[in-house]
Design a protein around this motif. Structure first.
Motif, short mmCIF file in Angstrom:
data_model
loop_
_atom_site.label_atom_id
_atom_site.label_comp_id
_atom_site.label_asym_id
_atom_site.label_seq_id
_atom_site.Cartn_x
_atom_site.Cartn_y
_atom_site.Cartn_z
N GLN A 131 -5.20 5.68 3.85
CA GLN A 131 -6.34 6.60 3.93
C GLN A 131 -6.64 7.15 2.54
O GLN A 131 -5.76 7.12 1.68
CB GLN A 131 -6.05 7.75 4.87
N LYS A 132 -7.84 7.65 2.39
CA LYS A 132 -8.28 8.09 1.06
C LYS A 132 -7.22 8.96 0.35
O LYS A 132 -6.90 8.75 -0.81
CB LYS A 132 -9.60 8.85 1.17
N ASP A 133 -6.69 9.93 1.09
CA ASP A 133 -5.74 10.84 0.44
C ASP A 133 -4.30 10.62 0.89
O ASP A 133 -3.46 11.51 0.75
CB ASP A 133 -6.17 12.30 0.69
N THR A 134 -4.04 9.46 1.43
CA THR A 134 -2.67 9.19 1.89
C THR A 134 -2.11 7.94 1.23
O THR A 134 -2.67 6.84 1.38
CB THR A 134 -2.63 8.95 3.43
N PHE A 135 -1.05 8.13 0.50
CA PHE A 135 -0.30 6.99 -0.02
C PHE A 135 1.01 6.91 0.73
O PHE A 135 1.61 7.94 1.05
CB PHE A 135 -0.02 7.16 -1.52
N TYR A 136 1.45 5.69 1.01
CA TYR A 136 2.72 5.51 1.70
C TYR A 136 3.65 4.71 0.80
O TYR A 136 3.46 3.51 0.60
CB TYR A 136 2.46 4.79 3.04
N PHE A 137 4.62 5.40 0.21
CA PHE A 137 5.44 4.76 -0.81
C PHE A 137 6.85 4.39 -0.36
O PHE A 137 7.62 3.83 -1.14
CB PHE A 137 5.56 5.68 -2.03
N ASP A 138 7.19 4.74 0.89
CA ASP A 138 8.60 4.58 1.30
C ASP A 138 9.13 3.16 1.06
O ASP A 138 10.16 2.97 0.44
CB ASP A 138 8.76 4.92 2.79
N VAL A 139 8.39 2.17 1.57
CA VAL A 139 8.90 0.80 1.47
C VAL A 139 8.81 0.29 0.03
O VAL A 139 9.72 -0.36 -0.47
CB VAL A 139 8.14 -0.15 2.43
#
Ligand code: XIL
Length: 374
Positions: free
Chosen positions: A84-92
């Motif tokens: 999403q525009k303001d969501t980054f998912y960096f876990d993996v």
């Protein structure tokens, strides 16, 4: 006296055992892929989400023994890392980079700007300033996060058609071909030491080759940094010809950039008659479950193994001939159990395109590749 003799005897045995063991270790090391080709180019592999998350010991031992470069198969694509525009998912992605560092590997980022596997929120951005800003935020956030740790970035993936013209995509519709320069400029500024690559499939094709040459020259003319061309290398037993691949290696190298083979695999299965290339959106549901399209559901025949071995031998012979121009050869997967070609372009098949089988055992093709260095 007997005591002394015994001592001497056991010392001798210990010394022989020590040298033997040392010898074996050496022998084993020099027969791995990464050791054999260490003076030629890096040997990489792509890691699936499962492989990044799981500490499967069989996988881990093969990975560190055979490979010295990794690429994330899916986990850094826009839809995964920036849903999403303001969501980054960096876990993996964080785990992936830590894994590469743990094994001292060359770490590749795949991929920053691509029309496919793009987050839905980006698909319909029609304003050129907003689109450019979104790309800027995407590249800055990700490349800076892994600055100095991810050494190579596939900056733009698959921007060209088969005839070398620009592919129709939302990026191209809204920004024209300037989206490519924009992306490369941003990546270079975010991490000046990273190697920046244009990556695509079918780059052996003369028309598409001409398109890439134009694209690279265009960036260079604007003073924009580009370090390499990534030839994906989703190939088959029959094609492309070694000559076509060679002509592309030479043409790209003549531009002053390095060539890498970024997604090597060799399908052994029949393909739908009109399929050409590796566009991930293509699928042929009507062939699902058709045994004619899945001739080796249990194992590849001996003659199939031999054909695959010969094909890989020819391919690596060419790579060695041009090792001064090539910096990395990455397989698109560790073993046949993982390959995307089990489900693409037809779902639910059993393909055998890599050097290691489903039990992580080296195949005949593995031996034929290693034999080139003996
Ligand atoms: C593939 C992955 O291997 C699959 O798991 C996924 O479902 C689709 O994408 N070109 C590329 C790669 O640049 O990112 C693609 O990877 C294969 C074709």
């Amino acid at each position: 006296m007997t005591n002394k003799l015994y001592k001497l005897f056991f010392t001798l045995i210990a010394v022989i055992a020590f040298f033997n063991c040392n010898n074996n270790t050496k022998k084993e090391d020099s027969t791995t892929l990464k050791e054999s080709f260490k003076n030629d180019f890096l040997i990489g592999t792509a890691l699936s989400n499962l492989q990044i998350n799981q500490t499967d010991s069989q996988l881990a031992s093969l990975l560190k023994k055979e490979f010295n470069a990794i690429t994330p198969e899916n986990d850094m694509k826009w839809e995964q890392i920036h849903p999403q525009k303001d969501t980054f998912y960096f876990d993996v992605a964080d785990k992936y980079v830590e894994l590469g560092e743990k094994y001292n590997m060359h770490i590749v980022g795949h991929t920053l700007v691509w029309h496919s596997q793009l987050a839905p929120w980006m698909q319909n951005v029609k304003d050129s300033i907003t689109l450019a800003n979104n790309i800027e935020n995407h590249i800055n956030t990700i490349v800076k996060r892994y600055k100095g740790r991810i050494e190579t970035w596939d900056v733009v993936n698959e921007a060209l058609n088969e005839d070398g013209s620009f592919r129709t995509s939302n990026f191209h519709e809204v920004m024209g071909d300037s989206f490519i320069a924009h992306a490369f400029k941003l990546a270079a500024a975010a991490d000046p030491d990273a190697k920046l690559v244009y990556n695509d499939y079918n780059l052996w094709k003369p028309e598409k080759r001409a398109g890439v040459v134009k694209l690279v020259k265009n960036l260079q003319a604007q003073g924009i940094k580009i370090d390499g061309v990534g030839m994906q290398a989703h190939w088959s037993l029959e094609g492309p010809s070694i000559k076509d691949i060679e002509n592309s290696i030479i043409a790209y190298s003549n531009l002053g950039v390095k060539v890498s083979f970024t997604e090597l695999d060799v399908t052994v299965l029949p393909n739908p008659w009109d399929l050409d290339g590796a566009a991930v959106e293509q699928s042929y549901e009507q062939f699902e479950g058709d045994p004619k399209m899945n001739p080796y559901p249990v194992k590849l025949t001996d003659s199939g193994q031999t054909q695959l071995a010969k094909r890989y031998e020819d391919i690596f012979n060419l790579f060695l001939k041009h090792k001064d121009k090539i910096d990395r050869v990455t397989f698109w997967g560790v073993n046949d159990g993982q390959t995307w070609l089990n489900n693409w372009p037809i779902n639910g098949r059993t393909n055998h395109p890599l050097l290691f089988d489903r039990n992580f055992e080296p195949k005949k093709a593995y031996n034929s590749v290693l034999a080139l260095k003996k």
